[in-house]
Design a protein around this motif. Structure first.
Motif, PDB file in Angstrom:
ATOM      1  N   ALA A  80      41.986  51.830  73.065  1.00  0.00           N
ATOM      2  CA  ALA A  80      41.009  52.805  73.558  1.00  0.00           C
ATOM      3  C   ALA A  80      41.554  54.223  73.535  1.00  0.00           C
ATOM      4  N   GLY A  81      42.842  54.396  73.838  1.00  0.00           N
ATOM      5  CA  GLY A  81      43.435  55.734  73.798  1.00  0.00           C
ATOM      6  C   GLY A  81      43.535  56.266  72.393  1.00  0.00           C
ATOM      7  N   ARG A  82      44.010  55.442  71.473  1.00  0.00           N
ATOM      8  CA  ARG A  82      44.156  55.839  70.079  1.00  0.00           C
ATOM      9  C   ARG A  82      42.800  56.267  69.491  1.00  0.00           C
ATOM     10  N   LEU A  83      41.755  55.474  69.731  1.00  0.00           N
ATOM     11  CA  LEU A  83      40.449  55.744  69.124  1.00  0.00           C
ATOM     12  C   LEU A  83      39.735  56.932  69.753  1.00  0.00           C
ATOM     13  N   THR A  84      40.060  57.229  71.003  1.00  0.00           N
ATOM     14  CA  THR A  84      39.405  58.352  71.677  1.00  0.00           C
ATOM     15  C   THR A  84      39.704  59.670  70.973  1.00  0.00           C
ATOM     16  N   ALA A  85      40.840  59.744  70.289  1.00  0.00           N
ATOM     17  CA  ALA A  85      41.167  60.955  69.531  1.00  0.00           C
ATOM     18  C   ALA A  85      40.142  61.225  68.427  1.00  0.00           C
ATOM     19  N   ARG A  86      39.384  60.204  68.047  1.00  0.00           N
ATOM     20  CA  ARG A  86      38.369  60.366  67.008  1.00  0.00           C
ATOM     21  C   ARG A  86      37.014  60.736  67.588  1.00  0.00           C
ATOM     22  N   LEU A  87      36.974  60.944  68.909  1.00  0.00           N
ATOM     23  CA  LEU A  87      35.740  61.365  69.578  1.00  0.00           C
ATOM     24  C   LEU A  87      36.014  62.639  70.364  1.00  0.00           C
ATOM     25  N   PRO A  88      36.252  63.754  69.689  1.00  0.00           N
ATOM     26  CA  PRO A  88      36.577  65.005  70.398  1.00  0.00           C
ATOM     27  C   PRO A  88      35.360  65.548  71.144  1.00  0.00           C
ATOM     28  N   GLY A  89      35.638  66.409  72.098  1.00  0.00           N
ATOM     29  CA  GLY A  89      34.554  67.038  72.850  1.00  0.00           C
ATOM     30  C   GLY A  89      34.243  66.287  74.132  1.00  0.00           C
ATOM     31  N   ASP A  90      33.545  66.966  75.015  1.00  0.00           N
ATOM     32  CA  ASP A  90      33.195  66.384  76.308  1.00  0.00           C
ATOM     33  C   ASP A  90      32.104  65.332  76.161  1.00  0.00           C
ATOM     34  N   VAL A  91      31.185  65.563  75.247  1.00  0.00           N
ATOM     35  CA  VAL A  91      30.144  64.582  74.919  1.00  0.00           C
ATOM     36  C   VAL A  91      30.331  64.213  73.450  1.00  0.00           C
ATOM     37  N   ALA A  92      30.378  62.927  73.168  1.00  0.00           N
ATOM     38  CA  ALA A  92      30.656  62.479  71.803  1.00  0.00           C
ATOM     39  C   ALA A  92      29.535  62.864  70.853  1.00  0.00           C
ATOM     40  N   ASP A  93      29.915  63.313  69.665  1.00  0.00           N
ATOM     41  CA  ASP A  93      28.944  63.608  68.623  1.00  0.00           C
ATOM     42  C   ASP A  93      28.412  62.287  68.065  1.00  0.00           C
ATOM     43  N   PRO A  94      27.083  62.123  67.947  1.00  0.00           N
ATOM     44  CA  PRO A  94      26.519  60.849  67.453  1.00  0.00           C
ATOM     45  C   PRO A  94      27.083  60.424  66.110  1.00  0.00           C
ATOM     46  N   ALA A  95      27.329  61.384  65.222  1.00  0.00           N
ATOM     47  CA  ALA A  95      27.893  61.033  63.914  1.00  0.00           C
ATOM     48  C   ALA A  95      29.309  60.472  64.060  1.00  0.00           C
ATOM     49  N   ASP A  96      30.095  61.036  64.988  1.00  0.00           N
ATOM     50  CA  ASP A  96      31.444  60.526  65.229  1.00  0.00           C
ATOM     51  C   ASP A  96      31.395  59.110  65.802  1.00  0.00           C
ATOM     52  N   VAL A  97      30.427  58.879  66.693  1.00  0.00           N
ATOM     53  CA  VAL A  97      30.281  57.549  67.292  1.00  0.00           C
ATOM     54  C   VAL A  97      29.938  56.521  66.214  1.00  0.00           C
ATOM     55  N   ARG A  98      29.003  56.863  65.338  1.00  0.00           N
ATOM     56  CA  ARG A  98      28.618  55.935  64.269  1.00  0.00           C
ATOM     57  C   ARG A  98      29.788  55.645  63.344  1.00  0.00           C
ATOM     58  N   GLU A  99      30.537  56.676  62.989  1.00  0.00           N
ATOM     59  CA  GLU A  99      31.680  56.480  62.102  1.00  0.00           C
ATOM     60  C   GLU A  99      32.753  55.628  62.768  1.00  0.00           C
ATOM     61  N   LEU A 100      33.018  55.885  64.053  1.00  0.00           N
ATOM     62  CA  LEU A 100      34.011  55.088  64.765  1.00  0.00           C
ATOM     63  C   LEU A 100      33.542  53.642  64.890  1.00  0.00           C
ATOM     64  N   ARG A 101      32.281  53.448  65.168  1.00  0.00           N
ATOM     65  CA  ARG A 101      31.725  52.091  65.254  1.00  0.00           C
ATOM     66  C   ARG A 101      31.936  51.340  63.941  1.00  0.00           C
ATOM     67  N   ARG A 102      31.676  51.996  62.806  1.00  0.00           N
ATOM     68  CA  ARG A 102      31.880  51.356  61.507  1.00  0.00           C
ATOM     69  C   ARG A 102      33.353  51.000  61.300  1.00  0.00           C
ATOM     70  N   HIS A 103      34.231  51.929  61.661  1.00  0.00           N
ATOM     71  CA  HIS A 103      35.665  51.698  61.501  1.00  0.00           C
ATOM     72  C   HIS A 103      36.120  50.499  62.326  1.00  0.00           C
ATOM     73  N   ILE A 104      35.724  50.440  63.574  1.00  0.00           N
ATOM     74  CA  ILE A 104      36.126  49.349  64.467  1.00  0.00           C
ATOM     75  C   ILE A 104      35.661  48.004  63.918  1.00  0.00           C
ATOM     76  N   ARG A 105      34.408  47.956  63.502  1.00  0.00           N
ATOM     77  CA  ARG A 105      33.855  46.687  63.028  1.00  0.00           C
ATOM     78  C   ARG A 105      34.509  46.235  61.723  1.00  0.00           C
ATOM     79  N   ALA A 106      34.858  47.168  60.880  1.00  0.00           N
ATOM     80  CA  ALA A 106      35.534  46.804  59.642  1.00  0.00           C
ATOM     81  C   ALA A 106      36.922  46.227  59.921  1.00  0.00           C
ATOM     82  N   GLU A 107      37.641  46.820  60.870  1.00  0.00           N
ATOM     83  CA  GLU A 107      38.977  46.331  61.220  1.00  0.00           C
ATOM     84  C   GLU A 107      38.912  44.926  61.809  1.00  0.00           C
ATOM     85  N   ILE A 108      37.985  44.701  62.740  1.00  0.00           N
ATOM     86  CA  ILE A 108      37.879  43.381  63.373  1.00  0.00           C
ATOM     87  C   ILE A 108      37.390  42.343  62.365  1.00  0.00           C
ATOM     88  N   ALA A 109      36.458  42.737  61.519  1.00  0.00           N
ATOM     89  CA  ALA A 109      35.926  41.797  60.522  1.00  0.00           C
ATOM     90  C   ALA A 109      37.017  41.279  59.600  1.00  0.00           C
TER      91      ALA A 109
END
Length: 318
Positions: A161-190
């Motif tokens: 969770a700490g490592r990945l939070t660096a990919r969500l800068p800002g006080d409120v996450a940018d929706p595009a960053d959230v979508r990209e991080l979601r894709r990254h996470i799912r690809a790694e687990i898959a």
């Protein structure tokens, strides 16, 4: 005997004093910890900064003082992904040893998964059958599954969770960053799901770690002060209902969610994305939360080493 477990994690350095002996559950006696967030105290080359190293050495030194005050007879010191993956990890370990006398044992990701699995097995017992355990740390996600006290299969992924939070800068996450991080996470687990699903399906799915505990509390589980033996569960439906809300919250708003600590609020969204992806890809509707995790696994393994035949008294005869 009174043991001290020094856990140098990616988020927190935690020194836990326990009273323990073979055949009994370790009983916490005192806790000394600090949120150093070593995974965030890195320079451009991936090395822990001088400030981070200074804080670590200071925390280890203060833990030694606590050990002396509390009558600890043995310290079990270990470090996980933050030190393991730091570009200057060896130098950090040497400085800790030089200035405190403590030699930190660096665990591999698979070691983390196996030791945590041992703690989960001991907590839930053999009646759980084939266990699957998920653990979200600051730097990595550990997954382990098996029938025995040692898992049949274990994996460690760079999805803390700490490592990945660096990919969500800002006080409120940018929706595009959230979508990209979601894709990254799912690809790694898959990439590893198939290795686990080739085994028989788990009879009992479990989660450990502070991240999972806070997600479960957010979704309605009992608070910490209800005690460790109160059953707690995280459902995928409960987590899914919260995810869109977390993605639009400020860090301060997340910190006001019951059970979420101020220090972990920033990491909550990334942790929720990992938990949601793991539950979905492994086909899990719910996870039971285990209060024991890596620290308890370290203690139990040490006690197992003490419980040799030579240490046991002979059985009484009529």
């Amino acid at each position: 005997m009174r043991l001290g477990v020094l856990d140098v994690g990616s988020n927190t350095v935690h020194f836990l004093v326990v009273d323990a002996h073979p055949g009994a559950a370790p009983l916490p006696a005192y806790s000394h910890k600090a949120e150093l967030r070593l995974a965030e105290l890195l320079d451009d080359d991936g090395a822990i900064t001088p400030v981070g190293v200074d804080r670590l050495v200071s925390m280890v030194a203060s833990s030694i003082a606590v050990a002396e005050d509390k009558g600890v007879v043995e310290i079990l010191p270990f470090a996980t992904s933050a030190v393991r993956e730091a570009a200057n990890g060896e130098a950090v370990l040497q400085r800790v040893t030089d200035e405190t006398g403590i030699e930190l044992r660096v665990l591999s990701g698979q070691d983390e998964a196996r030791l945590t699995f041992l703690a989960v097995r001991r907590w839930f017992g053999w009646s759980s059958g084939r266990l699957l355990n998920l653990d979200i740390g600051g730097g990595s996600l550990e997954i382990a599954c098996g029938l025995d006290e040692q898992p049949d299969i274990a994996a460690s992924l760079p999805l803390g969770a700490g490592r990945l939070t660096a990919r969500l800068p800002g006080d409120v996450a940018d929706p595009a960053d959230v979508r990209e991080l979601r894709r990254h996470i799912r690809a790694e687990i898959a990439n590893v799901v198939g290795e686990f699903t080739r085994q028989n399906a788990p009879d009992h799915a479990v989660a450990t770690s502070k991240t999972f505990k806070q997600l479960a509390r957010m979704a309605g589980a009992a608070p910490t002060d209800a005690g460790p033996r109160v059953p707690r569960r995280l459902t995928r439906s409960g987590l899914s209902a919260w995810l869109p809300r977390l993605a639009t919250m400020t860090v301060a708003e997340r910190a006001r969610i019951p059970g979420v600590s101020e220090g972990r609020a920033r990491q909550l969204l990334a942790g929720a994305l990992v938990a949601d992806a793991a539950m979905d890809l492994f086909g899990l509707d719910e996870l039971d939360i285990c209060p024991w995790a890596l620290r308890e696994g370290i203690i139990l393994r040490r006690l197992d080493a003490l419980d040799t035949p030579a240490d046991r008294r002979p059985a009484l005869t009529p």
